[in-house]
Design a protein around this motif. Structure first.
Motif, PDB file in Angstrom:
ATOM      1  N   ILE A  44       9.374   9.670   1.805  1.00 47.36           N
ATOM      2  CA  ILE A  44       8.904   8.375   0.823  1.00 47.36           C
ATOM      3  C   ILE A  44      10.162   7.558   0.651  1.00 47.36           C
ATOM      4  O   ILE A  44      11.397   8.262   0.058  1.00 47.36           O
ATOM      5  CB  ILE A  44       8.470   9.285  -0.404  1.00 47.36           C
ATOM      6  N   THR A  45       9.990   6.330   0.633  1.00 50.57           N
ATOM      7  CA  THR A  45      11.193   5.552   0.765  1.00 50.57           C
ATOM      8  C   THR A  45      11.348   5.128  -0.536  1.00 50.57           C
ATOM      9  O   THR A  45      10.687   5.280  -1.587  1.00 50.57           O
ATOM     10  CB  THR A  45      11.099   4.350   1.374  1.00 50.57           C
ATOM     11  N   GLU A  46      12.474   4.424  -1.140  1.00 55.71           N
ATOM     12  CA  GLU A  46      12.630   3.912  -2.409  1.00 55.71           C
ATOM     13  C   GLU A  46      11.461   2.942  -2.737  1.00 55.71           C
ATOM     14  O   GLU A  46      11.432   2.549  -3.925  1.00 55.71           O
ATOM     15  CB  GLU A  46      13.883   2.979  -2.536  1.00 55.71           C
ATOM     16  N   SER A  47      11.082   2.197  -1.761  1.00 49.57           N
ATOM     17  CA  SER A  47       9.828   1.179  -2.072  1.00 49.57           C
ATOM     18  C   SER A  47       8.448   1.802  -2.128  1.00 49.57           C
ATOM     19  O   SER A  47       7.517   1.208  -2.093  1.00 49.57           O
ATOM     20  CB  SER A  47       9.954   0.123  -0.980  1.00 49.57           C
ATOM     21  N   ASN A  48       8.514   3.142  -2.284  1.00 49.71           N
ATOM     22  CA  ASN A  48       7.297   4.061  -2.299  1.00 49.71           C
ATOM     23  C   ASN A  48       6.233   3.948  -1.051  1.00 49.71           C
ATOM     24  O   ASN A  48       5.282   3.946  -1.246  1.00 49.71           O
ATOM     25  CB  ASN A  48       6.459   3.540  -3.573  1.00 49.71           C
ATOM     26  N   GLN A  49       6.780   3.676   0.099  1.00 47.80           N
ATOM     27  CA  GLN A  49       6.102   3.614   1.298  1.00 47.80           C
ATOM     28  C   GLN A  49       6.233   4.905   1.878  1.00 47.80           C
ATOM     29  O   GLN A  49       7.396   5.377   1.702  1.00 47.80           O
ATOM     30  CB  GLN A  49       6.467   2.538   2.255  1.00 47.80           C
ATOM     31  N   LYS A 101       7.884  18.416  18.031  1.00 51.77           N
ATOM     32  CA  LYS A 101       8.320  18.619  19.457  1.00 51.77           C
ATOM     33  C   LYS A 101       7.730  17.371  20.075  1.00 51.77           C
ATOM     34  O   LYS A 101       8.377  17.179  21.313  1.00 51.77           O
ATOM     35  CB  LYS A 101       7.208  19.791  19.969  1.00 51.77           C
ATOM     36  N   ASN A 102       6.984  16.398  19.468  1.00 53.46           N
ATOM     37  CA  ASN A 102       6.917  15.142  19.951  1.00 53.46           C
ATOM     38  C   ASN A 102       7.315  13.954  18.912  1.00 53.46           C
ATOM     39  O   ASN A 102       6.327  13.375  18.273  1.00 53.46           O
ATOM     40  CB  ASN A 102       5.526  14.889  20.593  1.00 53.46           C
ATOM     41  N   PRO A 103       8.562  13.774  18.686  1.00 51.93           N
ATOM     42  CA  PRO A 103       8.844  12.974  17.523  1.00 51.93           C
ATOM     43  C   PRO A 103       8.558  11.700  17.639  1.00 51.93           C
ATOM     44  O   PRO A 103       9.588  10.699  17.799  1.00 51.93           O
ATOM     45  CB  PRO A 103      10.270  13.477  17.275  1.00 51.93           C
ATOM     46  N   ARG A 104       7.448  11.359  17.383  1.00 51.31           N
ATOM     47  CA  ARG A 104       6.881   9.726  17.212  1.00 51.31           C
ATOM     48  C   ARG A 104       6.681   9.444  15.770  1.00 51.31           C
ATOM     49  O   ARG A 104       5.411   9.799  15.216  1.00 51.31           O
ATOM     50  CB  ARG A 104       5.890   9.456  18.246  1.00 51.31           C
ATOM     51  N   PRO A 105       7.608   8.940  14.969  1.00 51.80           N
ATOM     52  CA  PRO A 105       7.228   8.326  13.632  1.00 51.80           C
ATOM     53  C   PRO A 105       6.086   7.467  13.644  1.00 51.80           C
ATOM     54  O   PRO A 105       5.866   6.566  14.369  1.00 51.80           O
ATOM     55  CB  PRO A 105       8.402   7.913  12.986  1.00 51.80           C
ATOM     56  N   CYS A 106       5.398   7.577  12.624  1.00 51.58           N
ATOM     57  CA  CYS A 106       4.382   6.569  12.012  1.00 51.58           C
ATOM     58  C   CYS A 106       4.401   6.300  10.479  1.00 51.58           C
ATOM     59  O   CYS A 106       4.869   7.259   9.725  1.00 51.58           O
ATOM     60  CB  CYS A 106       2.992   7.280  12.093  1.00 51.58           C
ATOM     61  N   LYS A 107       3.771   5.341  10.035  1.00 53.61           N
ATOM     62  CA  LYS A 107       3.870   4.919   8.776  1.00 53.61           C
ATOM     63  C   LYS A 107       2.236   5.183   8.323  1.00 53.61           C
ATOM     64  O   LYS A 107       1.152   4.788   8.951  1.00 53.61           O
ATOM     65  CB  LYS A 107       3.942   3.436   8.499  1.00 53.61           C
ATOM     66  N   LEU A 108       2.249   5.922   6.931  1.00 53.33           N
ATOM     67  CA  LEU A 108       0.826   6.235   6.539  1.00 53.33           C
ATOM     68  C   LEU A 108       0.571   4.774   5.696  1.00 53.33           C
ATOM     69  O   LEU A 108       1.251   3.869   5.516  1.00 53.33           O
ATOM     70  CB  LEU A 108       1.087   7.296   5.691  1.00 53.33           C
ATOM     71  N   ALA A 109      -0.571   5.057   5.142  1.00 50.61           N
ATOM     72  CA  ALA A 109      -1.181   3.886   4.451  1.00 50.61           C
ATOM     73  C   ALA A 109      -0.415   3.624   3.207  1.00 50.61           C
ATOM     74  O   ALA A 109       0.265   4.344   2.608  1.00 50.61           O
ATOM     75  CB  ALA A 109      -2.546   4.138   4.073  1.00 50.61           C
ATOM     76  N   ASP A 110      -0.184   2.202   2.825  1.00 49.15           N
ATOM     77  CA  ASP A 110       0.281   1.730   1.527  1.00 49.15           C
ATOM     78  C   ASP A 110      -0.259   2.402   0.194  1.00 49.15           C
ATOM     79  O   ASP A 110      -1.381   2.126   0.043  1.00 49.15           O
ATOM     80  CB  ASP A 110       0.480   0.613   1.487  1.00 49.15           C
ATOM     81  N   PRO A 111       0.472   3.284  -0.460  1.00 50.27           N
ATOM     82  CA  PRO A 111      -0.181   3.769  -1.828  1.00 50.27           C
ATOM     83  C   PRO A 111      -0.432   2.917  -2.768  1.00 50.27           C
ATOM     84  O   PRO A 111      -1.409   3.221  -3.682  1.00 50.27           O
ATOM     85  CB  PRO A 111       0.513   4.942  -2.093  1.00 50.27           C
ATOM     86  N   GLY A 112       0.220   1.501  -2.622  1.00 54.68           N
ATOM     87  CA  GLY A 112       0.026   0.690  -3.603  1.00 54.68           C
ATOM     88  C   GLY A 112       0.347   0.977  -5.133  1.00 54.68           C
ATOM     89  O   GLY A 112      -0.309   0.657  -6.002  1.00 54.68           O
ATOM     90  N   ILE A 113       1.551   1.764  -5.308  1.00 54.68           N
ATOM     91  CA  ILE A 113       2.029   2.167  -6.500  1.00 54.68           C
ATOM     92  C   ILE A 113       3.459   1.233  -6.816  1.00 54.68           C
ATOM     93  O   ILE A 113       4.259   0.979  -5.689  1.00 54.68           O
ATOM     94  CB  ILE A 113       2.328   3.594  -6.613  1.00 54.68           C
ATOM     95  N   ASP A 114       3.764   1.298  -7.963  1.00 57.84           N
ATOM     96  CA  ASP A 114       4.921   0.734  -8.273  1.00 57.84           C
ATOM     97  C   ASP A 114       6.037   1.557  -8.691  1.00 57.84           C
ATOM     98  O   ASP A 114       7.080   1.411  -8.726  1.00 57.84           O
ATOM     99  CB  ASP A 114       4.809  -0.545  -9.629  1.00 57.84           C
ATOM    100  N   GLU A 115       5.806   2.672  -9.487  1.00 56.02           N
ATOM    101  CA  GLU A 115       6.487   3.652  -9.721  1.00 56.02           C
ATOM    102  C   GLU A 115       6.741   4.743  -8.695  1.00 56.02           C
ATOM    103  O   GLU A 115       5.445   5.040  -8.327  1.00 56.02           O
ATOM    104  CB  GLU A 115       6.367   4.254 -11.323  1.00 56.02           C
ATOM    105  N   PHE A 116       7.896   5.417  -8.662  1.00 54.14           N
ATOM    106  CA  PHE A 116       7.770   6.504  -7.798  1.00 54.14           C
ATOM    107  C   PHE A 116       6.946   7.810  -8.258  1.00 54.14           C
ATOM    108  O   PHE A 116       6.849   7.924  -9.511  1.00 54.14           O
ATOM    109  CB  PHE A 116       9.310   7.118  -7.950  1.00 54.14           C
ATOM    110  N   PRO A 117       6.348   8.606  -7.476  1.00 55.13           N
ATOM    111  CA  PRO A 117       5.488   9.592  -7.801  1.00 55.13           C
ATOM    112  C   PRO A 117       6.112  10.654  -8.759  1.00 55.13           C
ATOM    113  O   PRO A 117       7.118  10.906  -8.141  1.00 55.13           O
ATOM    114  CB  PRO A 117       4.693  10.205  -6.558  1.00 55.13           C
ATOM    115  N   LEU A 118       5.396  11.167  -9.712  1.00 54.48           N
ATOM    116  CA  LEU A 118       5.743  12.275 -10.299  1.00 54.48           C
ATOM    117  C   LEU A 118       6.174  13.480  -9.319  1.00 54.48           C
ATOM    118  O   LEU A 118       7.176  14.423  -9.643  1.00 54.48           O
ATOM    119  CB  LEU A 118       4.957  12.715 -11.564  1.00 54.48           C
ATOM    120  N   CYS A 119       5.338  13.761  -8.503  1.00 52.37           N
ATOM    121  CA  CYS A 119       5.433  14.956  -7.667  1.00 52.37           C
ATOM    122  C   CYS A 119       4.735  14.782  -6.148  1.00 52.37           C
ATOM    123  O   CYS A 119       3.754  13.879  -6.296  1.00 52.37           O
ATOM    124  CB  CYS A 119       4.876  16.238  -8.121  1.00 52.37           C
TER     125      CYS A 119
END
Length: 843
Positions: free
Chosen positions: A150-155, A163-181
Motif C-alpha cells: 500500500i503506497t503513501e497515496s493509498n494505492q 515464482k512469476n513476479p509480475r506486479p499488478c495494480k488493484l482497484a483504487d479503494p478511493g480513500i483519503d486516509e490511510f487504512p487503520l489495518c
C-alpha cells in the motif's frame, strides 16, 4: 512420568487444553539479540529466522556496530548466515519467507530483494512499477507466495506469485486516509481465484480486488487489527472499543465476541489453529476461545508470534516455544482422572515395570478396547516433542500389541520411522521443530530440500535412505556445493572426491553437476565430469556449452540420434569458420550426410561451398541444375538476356563443372545442349513475341516453328541440333497437317524422295482424318503390308485385300478380316482371295 505431572503443564480454555512446551533455549551464536530493536521474519514449518535491526529504533553505538546486517538463524538460534544490509531504495517496509524459503525484503521505493538461506542475493530486485516507485510504499502484507503493498497515496500494488513476479495494480479503494489495518485473503481461498485485500476504513471494511472494490461489515468498526485464519474462512478483528470479534470473511454474521480489558490495540494478533485467537500486548499474551474464560501468559521480554497449521510458535529473546491445543489422544491418556482405555494401557505398562499384578487387571478391563488404546498411545507419541515421553508411549503401545495380534504392526513401525526423522531434524544443531502434523503437510521430499539448502547434506542423505527416497537430489546438491566451496582443490583430486559419492546413486545426472562446474569457472573439471554421463541427450549439449565441439560430435554420432547430431552441427555451423566446419563434418559420414540432406533443402549456397571445398564438382553441378529447375517455376525467369539469363547461366556453370570430370561427359553434353536450346527458344519468343517456346523439346520447337510458318527457324533448329532427315520429315509432315496445309504437304513430298518413305505423309493425313489426302500417298508406300494396313485404316477393304494378297501373308489376312469383319461384303472379298491364294485353314 505421572499423568498428573504431564497435565500440570496444560492450560484449560473451556473444555479444551493447551500446552506450551519450550522447544529451544536460544543462544543466538553468542550474539546479542533484542527482538524489540529488530525487524524479524520467521518461516513457517519450523523454518529459519531472519533479523535486520530496525532503523527507526535508537542505536547504542558502544553496544553494536552502526552498520546494519541481515542475520539468519535456525529456529534453535543457531547462526546460519549474515550479510551487510546496504540495499538502496529507502527504509525496509517488510520482509517474509516464501514457501520455497527465499527471504523477500520490500523497501520503500517498491523494490523487492530476494535472499536465500545463506543470505545471498538471488537475482536482480523486482520492481512493483513506476507508479509505486513514485508514491512510495507505506505498508505491506506478505502471504505464502506473494505480497501486497500500500503506497503513501493509498494505492494497492500486488505481486501474486513470487515464482512469476509480475506486479499488478488493484482497484483504487478511493480513500483519503490511510487504512487503520490491513489483511489479505490468499488467492486459493477467494471466489475469483485472485488475492483479496481487506482494509479497515472507518466503521466498515473494504474488500479490494483487481477488478473492483466492495464495502463489507458496515457498522462493525472501526477495526484496529485483523487476522485471517489458516483456511481463509474466518477473520479475527479487534475493534476500537476493545472487542475481539470473529466473523466469516464474507461478514455475514458475528461468530463470537469477547470484550477485552483494554481498548489499546494489541501489537500482534494471530490464530492458534482454528480453535483460538492470540492477542499480544507488551508483556501479556491473551488466548481467547469461543467459550470460557481466556488464558493469559506473561512475558518479561518481547515476543514474535509465528502461526503454524496446528498452533503458534512463540519466539522471544531467550527461547522458542510452541503453543498448541493438546491432542485428543494425549488428553485421553494424561488427563487428570482419565479412565480411558489408553490411560489404563499406559498405567498397565507402569505396573508391569513395577512387576505389579495390577498390569494384568488393567489389560483385562480394556481387552475389548485394546486396539483403540494402542492407536491412542501411538498417536500421542507422534504429537510429543519430549523423546523420553515418546519412548514411554510407544512402549505402552508395544506392550498392548503383545495381547492384540490383530492390530497392524505397520502402524507402529510407521510412527517409529516418522519420529526418528522428526527427532533428527529437531536436534538443536539442525533446529527444525516440526510437529507431526506440520511434517505431514510439508512432506518428506520438501523437508529434505530444506535440509540440503541449509547444507545439512549428511542428515538429508540419511533420511532419504531411511525413507527409501531417491538420494539423487541430495548428492547432486552436495556435489555442486563441494565444487563451489573448493576452489583451491585441483580438478583431478576433486573429481575423485566427487565420483566417490556420486557412484552411490545410479543414474545420477553427471551433466547437471558438470554444468555447475562450468558455471563456476572450472571448465576442465566439467569436461572430466561430463565424460561419465551415460545419457547422450544430457551429455552432448553440455559438451557444446564448454567448447568441446569435436567430442560432442563424436558422442552424438555414436548415439545414432539424428536430432543430437543436428544440434551439434548447427552449433558448430554458427561458431566455426566455414572451412573448419567443412573439415570437421567431412571426416564423419553420418554428420556429413545429415548436413547435406538439410542443406539440399534450405542452404544451397552453403552446400555448394562444401562440395567445392571437398572437390565434389559434379555435386555442385547437380545443385546448379536443380536451381535452374526452380527458375522454371517462375514465369519471370525467361525474361532478360538470352546469354545472361539466370537459368541459362546456371546451366552453363553446371556444364563447365561437368566437363572437368571424365565420368560426367554425358551430363556435360546434355547441359550444353540444354543451354543452347534455351537461348534459341528465347530468341524465337523475342522474334515472334509469343511465349510458347521456352522449355519445350527440340521436336516441339521445330513443330511450333512450322505451325507458325517460320520454316527458316525450323530449319535452323534442325541444323543446330543435327536432327536426322528421317525425323525431320515426320515432324514437318505432321506440322503441315496440323495447319491443314495440304498443298504445302504435297509440295514437301515432291522436293525429293523422302529418306524414310511416304509413311509420315500417310500417317499425318490419317491423323488429320483426311482420307482423300491420304490416298495421294498410300500408293507410294513401298511395302504391300504398309499399303494394306493404310487402306484398312481408311475403310477401303478391297484395296486393303489386294495389297495384302501381294504380300501373301496369312497372318495379315486374318488380322485385316477381323478388323473389317462387320462388313459382309468385305468378308466375301477376303474369302474370294483366300480361295484364289489357297490360304485354307489359316483363319
Amino acid at each position: 512420568m505421572s499423568s498428573v505431572s504431564v497435565a500440570a503443564e496444560w492450560e484449560q480454555l473451556h473444555d479444551r487444553f493447551y500446552r506450551k512446551p519450550e522447544l529451544y533455549s536460544l543462544q543466538w551464536g553468542g550474539a546479542r539479540m533484542d527482538l524489540a530493536r529488530h525487524r524479524v521474519a520467521c518461516a513457517p514449518f519450523g523454518g529459519p529466522v531472519a533479523a535486520i535491526r530496525d532503523d527507526s529504533k535508537i542505536v547504542q553505538l558502544f553496544a553494536e556496530s552502526a552498520r546494519r546486517k541481515l542475520l539468519i538463524f535456525s529456529s534453535s538460534g543457531h547462526p546460519l548466515a549474515s550479510a551487510a544490509w546496504d540495499r538502496p531504495g529507502g527504509r525496509l517496509v517488510g520482509m517474509a519467507w516464501s514457501d520455497d524459503l527465499l527471504l523477500h525484503c520490500l523497501v520503500q521505493d517498491g523494490s523487492l530483494y530476494r535472499y536465500n538461506i545463506r543470505a545471498e542475493l538471488v537475482g536482480p530486485p523486482v520492481s512493483l512499477g513506476k507508479e509505486c516507485f513514485e508514491q512510495g510504499v507505506a505498508e505491506c502484507v506478505f502471504w505464502g507466495n506473494g505480497v501486497v503493498a500500500i503506497t503513501e497515496s493509498n494505492q494497492i500494488f500486488c505481486v501474486p506469485d513470487f515464482k512469476n513476479p509480475r506486479p499488478c495494480k488493484l482497484a483504487d479503494p478511493g480513500i483519503d486516509e490511510f487504512p487503520l489495518c490491513v489483511a489479505v485473503i490468499e488467492p486459493q481461498y477467494t471466489m475469483s481465484g485472485a488475492v483479496e485485500v481487506l482494509l479497515g476504513v472507518g466503521d466498515y471494511v473494504l474488500a479490494v480486488e483487481e477488478d473492483g472494490v466492495q464495502q463489507l461489515g458496515v457498522g462493525i468498526g472501526p477495526l484496529q487489527r485483523m487476522a485471517v485464519s489458516q483456511n481463509g474462512k474466518y477473520l479475527a478483528t479487534f475493534t476500537h472499543d476493545g472487542r475481539l470479534l470473529v466473523i466469516p470473511t464474507d461478514f455475514s454474521r458475528i461468530i463470537f465476541e469477547y470484550t477485552c480489558e483494554s481498548a489499546l490495540p494489541p501489537e500482534q494478533i494471530a490464530w492458534c489453529g482454528l480453535d483460538s485467537v492470540l492477542l499480544y500486548w507488551d508483556e501479556m499474551l491473551l488466548m481467547v476461545g469461543p467459550h470460557g474464560e481466556p488464558v493469559c501468559y506473561y512475558y518479561d521480554e518481547p515476543i514474535k508470534l509465528i502461526p503454524e497449521c496446528d498452533g503458534v510458535r512463540i519466539l522471544s529473546n531467550s527461547s522458542m516455544e510452541f503453543l498448541q491445543r493438546v491432542p485428543d489422544s494425549t488428553v485421553s491418556i494424561f488427563g487428570i482422572g482419565s479412565m480411558s482405555p489408553a490411560a489404563l494401557l499406559y498405567d498397565a505398562l507402569d505396573h508391569f515395570d513395577k512387576r505389579s499384578a495390577k498390569a494384568d487387571e488393567n489389560l483385562r478391563l480394556i481387552h475389548s478396547s485394546l486396539p483403540e488404546a494402542i492407536e491412542a498411545c501411538i498417536d500421542a507419541a507422534g504429537h510429543e516433542f519430549d523423546i523420553s515421553r515418546q519412548r514411554t508411549l510407544l512402549r505402552a503401545a508395544s506392550y498392548g500389541r503383545a495381547f492384540c495380534s490383530q492390530f497392524p504392526r505397520e502402524r507402529f513401525q510407521e510412527m517409529c520411522k516418522v519420529l526418528r526423522v522428526l527427532n533428527a531434524v529437531r536436534n538443536h544443531e539442525i533446529g527444525t521443530p516440526l510437529s507431526i502434523q506440520q511434517y505431514k503437510m510439508l512432506t518428506a521430499p520438501v523437508l529434505i530440500g530444506r535440509l540440503i539448502n541449509a547444507n545439512q547434506h549428511l542428515l538429508a542423505l540419511r533420511i532419504s535412505e531411511y525413507l527409501k527416497l531417491n538420494p539423487e537430489v541430495v548428492i547432486m546438491h552436495w556435489a555442486c556445493e563441494k565444487i563451489t566451496a573448493s576452489p583451491a582443490i585441483p580438478d583431478a583430486v576433486l573429481l575423485e572426491q566427487l565420483l566417490d559419492k556420486l557412484k552411490l546413486c545410479k543414474g545420477i545426472s553427471y551433466a547437471a553437476i558438470a554444468a555447475h562446474a562450468d558455471n563456476s569457472g572450472r571448465r576442465k573439471l566439467a569436461a572430466m565430469l561430463v565424460d561419465h554421463e551415460l545419457q547422450p541427450s544430457k551429455q552432448v549439449p553440455l559438451l557444446l556449452s564448454i567448447g568441446e565441439e569435436d567430442t560432442a560430435l563424436v558422442k552424438a554420432t555414436e548415439s545414432g540420434d539424428t536430432d543430437l547430431v543436428y544440434l551439434v552441427l548447427f552449433h558448430i555451423w554458427q561458431t566455426k569458420p566455414a572451412l573448419d566446419f567443412f573439415g570437421t563434418i567431412n571426416a564423419r559420414p553420418l554428420a556429413r550426410d545429415l548436413f547435406v540432406t538439410y542443406a539440399r533443402s534450405y542452404k544451397h549456397e552453403f552446400l555448394k561451398d562444401f562440395f567445392l571445398s571437398t572437390g565434389r564438382l559434379q555435386d555442385v553441378a547437380f545443385l546448379l541444375l536443380k536451381e535452374s529447375w526452380e527458375f522454371e517455376k517462375n514465369p519471370m525467369a525467361s525474361r532478360g538476356s538470352p546469354l545472361h539469363g539466370p537459368r541459362i547461366r546456371l546451366i552453363e556453370q553446371a556444364q563447365k563443372l561437368f566437363s572437368e570430370t571424365k565420368e560426367h561427359n554425358f551430363e556435360a553434353r546434355a547441359a550444353e545442349e540444354q543451354a543452347k536450346l534455351l537461348r534459341l527458344q528465347h530468341e524465337l519468343e523475342v522474334s515472334t513475341k509469343q511465349a510458347i517456346f521456352m522449355d519445350s523439346s527440340i521436336s516441339d520447337t521445330i513443330r511450333t516453328c512450322i505451325v507458325l510458318g517460320n520454316h527458316r527457324a525450323a530449319m535452323k533448329v534442325k541444323t543446330e541440333f543435327k536432327v536426322s532427315e528421317k525425323r525431320w520429315y515426320w515432324l514437318k509432315a505432321f506440322a503441315l497437317a496440323t495447319v491443314r496445309d495440304w498443298e504445302g504437304l504435297e509440295k514437301f513430298s515432291k522436293e525429293k524422295r523422302p529418306p524414310g518413305g511416304y509413311k509420315p505423309f500417310v500417317e499425318a493425313c490419317i491423323e488429320a482424318d483426311e482420307k482423300a489426302e491420304a490416298l495421294k500417298y498410300i500408293p507410294k508406300l513401298a511395302e504391300p503390308r504398309e499399303r494394306s494396313e493404310a487402306y484398312a485404316r481408311i475403310g477401303m477393304a478391297k484395296e486393303a485385300a489386294d495389297a495384302a494378297s501381294q504380300d501373301k501373308d496369312s497372318e495379315l489376312f486374318g488380322r485385316l478380316k477381323q478388323t473389317l469383319a462387320q462388313n459382309t461384303a468385305t468378308s466375301s472379298i477376303f474369302d474370294t482371295l483366300r480361295d484364289r491364294l489357297s490360304f485354307q485353314g489359316v483363319y
